[in-house]
Scaffold this motif. Sequence first.
Motif, PDB file in Angstrom:
ATOM      1  N   ILE A 165       0.840  -1.208   0.000  1.00 12.86           N
ATOM      2  CA  ILE A 165       0.000   0.000   0.000  1.00 12.86           C
ATOM      3  C   ILE A 165       0.867   1.247   0.000  1.00 12.86           C
ATOM      4  O   ILE A 165       0.637   2.199  -0.740  1.00 12.86           O
ATOM      5  N   ALA A 166       1.891   1.239   0.852  1.00 12.25           N
ATOM      6  CA  ALA A 166       2.789   2.384   0.917  1.00 12.25           C
ATOM      7  C   ALA A 166       3.491   2.604  -0.413  1.00 12.25           C
ATOM      8  O   ALA A 166       3.676   3.733  -0.858  1.00 12.25           O
ATOM      9  N   ALA A 167       3.878   1.513  -1.051  1.00 16.27           N
ATOM     10  CA  ALA A 167       4.545   1.626  -2.350  1.00 16.27           C
ATOM     11  C   ALA A 167       3.610   2.210  -3.389  1.00 16.27           C
ATOM     12  O   ALA A 167       4.007   3.052  -4.198  1.00 16.27           O
ATOM     13  N   VAL A 168       2.353   1.758  -3.395  1.00 16.68           N
ATOM     14  CA  VAL A 168       1.367   2.308  -4.333  1.00 16.68           C
ATOM     15  C   VAL A 168       1.169   3.785  -4.090  1.00 16.68           C
ATOM     16  O   VAL A 168       1.108   4.606  -5.019  1.00 16.68           O
ATOM     17  N   LEU A 169       1.081   4.193  -2.799  1.00 20.81           N
ATOM     18  CA  LEU A 169       0.916   5.606  -2.477  1.00 20.81           C
ATOM     19  C   LEU A 169       2.118   6.406  -2.966  1.00 20.81           C
ATOM     20  O   LEU A 169       1.980   7.498  -3.511  1.00 20.81           O
ATOM     21  N   ALA A 170       3.300   5.845  -2.783  1.00 19.79           N
ATOM     22  CA  ALA A 170       4.503   6.538  -3.239  1.00 19.79           C
ATOM     23  C   ALA A 170       4.505   6.688  -4.750  1.00 19.79           C
ATOM     24  O   ALA A 170       4.803   7.744  -5.293  1.00 19.79           O
ATOM     25  N   LEU A 171       4.149   5.609  -5.447  1.00 22.10           N
ATOM     26  CA  LEU A 171       4.088   5.661  -6.909  1.00 22.10           C
ATOM     27  C   LEU A 171       3.036   6.634  -7.378  1.00 22.10           C
ATOM     28  O   LEU A 171       3.169   7.262  -8.431  1.00 22.10           O
ATOM     29  N   GLY A 172       1.939   6.751  -6.628  1.00 28.27           N
ATOM     30  CA  GLY A 172       0.857   7.638  -7.031  1.00 28.27           C
ATOM     31  C   GLY A 172       1.107   9.087  -6.713  1.00 28.27           C
ATOM     32  O   GLY A 172       0.280   9.940  -7.002  1.00 28.27           O
ATOM     33  N   GLY A 173       2.233   9.390  -6.069  1.00 27.34           N
ATOM     34  CA  GLY A 173       2.567  10.788  -5.812  1.00 27.34           C
ATOM     35  C   GLY A 173       1.955  11.340  -4.555  1.00 27.34           C
ATOM     36  O   GLY A 173       1.846  12.549  -4.389  1.00 27.34           O
ATOM     37  N   CYS A 174       1.520  10.494  -3.603  1.00 32.42           N
ATOM     38  CA  CYS A 174       0.942  10.974  -2.358  1.00 32.42           C
ATOM     39  C   CYS A 174       2.049  11.492  -1.445  1.00 32.42           C
ATOM     40  O   CYS A 174       3.240  11.323  -1.697  1.00 32.42           O
ATOM     41  N   GLU A 175       1.628  12.090  -0.332  1.00 33.67           N
ATOM     42  CA  GLU A 175       2.598  12.638   0.599  1.00 33.67           C
ATOM     43  C   GLU A 175       3.444  11.534   1.203  1.00 33.67           C
ATOM     44  O   GLU A 175       3.015  10.392   1.343  1.00 33.67           O
ATOM     45  N   GLN A 176       4.665  11.879   1.598  1.00 37.45           N
ATOM     46  CA  GLN A 176       5.549  10.905   2.191  1.00 37.45           C
ATOM     47  C   GLN A 176       5.027  10.466   3.555  1.00 37.45           C
ATOM     48  O   GLN A 176       4.356  11.220   4.256  1.00 37.45           O
ATOM     49  N   VAL A 177       5.350   9.221   3.896  1.00 34.66           N
ATOM     50  CA  VAL A 177       4.942   8.703   5.189  1.00 34.66           C
ATOM     51  C   VAL A 177       5.696   9.456   6.274  1.00 34.66           C
ATOM     52  O   VAL A 177       6.914   9.615   6.210  1.00 34.66           O
ATOM     53  N   GLU A 178       4.955   9.939   7.302  1.00 32.07           N
ATOM     54  CA  GLU A 178       5.568  10.760   8.336  1.00 32.07           C
ATOM     55  C   GLU A 178       6.333   9.925   9.364  1.00 32.07           C
ATOM     56  O   GLU A 178       7.263  10.391   9.987  1.00 32.07           O
ATOM     57  N   ASP A 179       5.921   8.689   9.577  1.00 36.52           N
ATOM     58  CA  ASP A 179       6.538   7.839  10.587  1.00 36.52           C
ATOM     59  C   ASP A 179       7.930   7.435  10.125  1.00 36.52           C
ATOM     60  O   ASP A 179       8.081   6.625   9.205  1.00 36.52           O
ATOM     61  N   LYS A 180       8.971   7.994  10.757  1.00 32.79           N
ATOM     62  CA  LYS A 180      10.344   7.747  10.322  1.00 32.79           C
ATOM     63  C   LYS A 180      10.724   6.287  10.490  1.00 32.79           C
ATOM     64  O   LYS A 180      11.397   5.707   9.616  1.00 32.79           O
ATOM     65  N   ALA A 181      10.294   5.669  11.566  1.00 34.36           N
ATOM     66  CA  ALA A 181      10.625   4.267  11.790  1.00 34.36           C
ATOM     67  C   ALA A 181      10.016   3.394  10.709  1.00 34.36           C
ATOM     68  O   ALA A 181      10.659   2.479  10.177  1.00 34.36           O
ATOM     69  N   PHE A 182       8.774   3.688  10.376  1.00 35.28           N
ATOM     70  CA  PHE A 182       8.125   2.907   9.324  1.00 35.28           C
ATOM     71  C   PHE A 182       8.814   3.129   7.986  1.00 35.28           C
ATOM     72  O   PHE A 182       8.985   2.196   7.197  1.00 35.28           O
TER      73      PHE A 182
END
Length: 249
Positions: free
Chosen positions: A11-28
């Motif tokens: 899901i995170a990869a899809v969001l990244a590919l889709g141009g969404c905002e970066q994940v805020e959780d640094k550990a994640f």
Amino acid sequence: MAAIFRTSIAIAAVLALGGCEQVEDKAFELKLRAYLREHPEVIREAAQKLKQKKIAAAARTLEHAQPRLERDTRDFVVHPDGHVTVVQFFDNNCLYCSNAAPEVLALIAQSPDVRFVFKQYPVFGSTSDYAASVALTPQGKARGLELYRAFLDQKKLTPARVDALALKAGLTPADLQLALADPAIAKQIGDTRALAQEIGLQGVPAFVVGDQVIQGADIDRLRAAITRARSSSLSSMSDSLVRRPAAGY
């Protein structure tokens, strides 16, 4: 647990590919980077899913737009009873449209079973706007193919050439005045621009055949799309005949 994490990663990869905002959780984010280094196939899977989503969304958009693409009664249409429909978006002052025009005219002559719908889509400024408006007057549509051939035979149109070619085709000075003054013509051009933007056209010429959009003067792809649409149409007609109940006595 691993499956849940893998799903989250995808899901995170899809969001990244889709141009969404970066994940805020640094550990994640660190876990994400480490996981993707070890499992690059997740990126491929996510990219494939994103591609499939875009294709499905484009298909839904075309389906929603189909009545306006194929059955707008304001458009000039050749072979109106054809079983397959080709929609062409073009600009009368476009060099690539001019280069494609002889091939389009040849297809029209060879394909009485294909409806050709012409969408005036001026993108190159005021002369293009004027030529499109002239072609969309009642008399312009009555001489549709003649004007299409005459305008696109020119490598560079000017307003004076538009006037001369239109008058030669049988339009009158009153028709030329109507092209400049009729709000219905301006609205039709505006509607075509909005439709082109809705379906994601990137320029002219562009063709739509069923669920396929062909950007540019790719006549080979256009012919292939027509062949495919013919096959689909014949298959549908055969299925309809098979399902038709026998006549009673």
